[in-house]
Design a protein around this motif. Sequence first.
Motif, mmCIF file in Angstrom:
data_model
loop_
_atom_site.group_PDB
_atom_site.id
_atom_site.type_symbol
_atom_site.label_atom_id
_atom_site.label_comp_id
_atom_site.label_asym_id
_atom_site.label_seq_id
_atom_site.Cartn_x
_atom_site.Cartn_y
_atom_site.Cartn_z
ATOM 1 N N TYR A 236 1.084 3.802 -3.309
ATOM 2 C CA TYR A 236 0.370 5.069 -3.314
ATOM 3 C C TYR A 236 1.299 6.279 -3.332
ATOM 4 N N GLN B 297 0.524 4.647 5.431
ATOM 5 C CA GLN B 297 0.394 5.198 4.084
ATOM 6 C C GLN B 297 0.642 6.701 4.119
ATOM 7 N N CYS C 72 0.829 -1.208 0.000
ATOM 8 C CA CYS C 72 0.000 0.000 0.000
ATOM 9 C C CYS C 72 0.863 1.258 0.000
ATOM 10 N N VAL C 73 1.814 1.329 0.918
ATOM 11 C CA VAL C 73 2.645 2.532 1.048
ATOM 12 C C VAL C 73 3.469 2.771 -0.211
#
Length: 466
Positions: free
Chosen positions: A275, A395, A271-272
């Motif tokens: 994005y 995130q 995710c990090v």
Amino acid sequence: MADYEERQSLLGDDNDGVSAAPGPDRRMSSISNPSHFLHRLVVLVFMCLLGFGSYFCYDNPAALQTEVIQDLHLNTSKFMQLYAWYSWPNVVLCFFGGFLLDRVFGIRLGTIIFSLFVCFGQVIFATGALVNRFWLMEVGRFIFGIGGESLAVAQNTYAVNWFKGKELNLVFGLQLSMARLGSTVNMNIMGWVYTKVTDLVGSPGHTALGVSLMIASVTCLFSLMCALVLGFLDKRAEKILQKEGRGAGEVIKLTDVKDFPFHLWLIFIICVCYYVAIFPFIGLGQVFFIEKFNFSPAEARLVNSIVYIISAPASPLLGFMVDRTGRNVLWVMVAVVSTLAAHMMLAFTFWNPWIAMSLLGISYSLLACALWPMVAFVVPEHQLGTAYGFMQSIQNLGLALVAMAAGSILDNRGYLVLEVFFCVCICFSLMAVVTLYFVDYLRGGDLNLSGAARAKLHKEATTDAE
């Protein structure tokens, strides 16, 4: 047994809307029966609209990048602080927002509180521009950020609470679709709003900018109204279905984080790293398309928003596809590889950027539909708010750091080095996806099960509970 009845009533496995006892009166009309598909459809509409204002106003700086920099006399690094200040509070508060949803406020009150933060933050942000005080704009983005990401956690938790099961990927896709619709409208209308306000006040400048941003705050008020309606409907369903609050009887502790499975940490890394190569790029994209491809400001805004334009209709379709096919990890892998290809096209070729940005839009939508529901597969339901909150927190740590780094890289090295930096981030995400695939396979997990196999597993679980 109680857990099974709650799941059956909320998921509405029977199309006729009749649930086993206890439950709503059989004489109740379909639209007012909380266990019926039509009622849940109404809930879904308000659930999707809940984040419209937040997503519309999040990218106000990107939609007005040229105007903000010129009217307030900023450099790129200073401009990107508006995104960093949004992300910084959520490094911690987004996690605590999820915890507060699970343990303190409850999802209904928590959602309303976070919506209020979004409204007040946007008004302060607009006021800062109106009086030409950049520090006040930063304060507004800070407050806006406190509510914005925690509101997204609440939205995810509502979705799982009402739709956990075979519909969840589709619901996440629909939520993302509405969120991207907000971002798309923002990207393509705020320039026009600024022009009209400029005509009214007589000249461009911080006053026109402030009034434009204040007009945008109306969308946040709309989302607050949706939070109130959604809270009422959720409270009503709890009373009619005679069910206990979500996770009742379970003790939720902040120390639950140390017990998160390895699968979940890999999902966090994906995710990090993914994005940070999407949102900072879009935040700086308008000038990139003007400088590299000689686009006009209007053309640059349009191509910069194509990721959101595609995501709006594609997200529910891709969510439906993931629901039917399963194989979440493989779809995430496809999305990450496609995103890497898109960034490489933008960095190393002069091909029409519509090609790369369209690919980026499809990839972004596919990843969101396949990645976020996986959290619900690996943590207990009573920890979902905490898990989603922690995911949003790290995130935002990545987004805050990369926002500052991107502004500095652009000022000192240019767009080519910035694009290489984004490609490196995507490569880290790809390595995490590959690791997740093998870890899930070796541990016999269900993250990459087919749709049919997952439906069978879910049916066996509900049968055992009964």
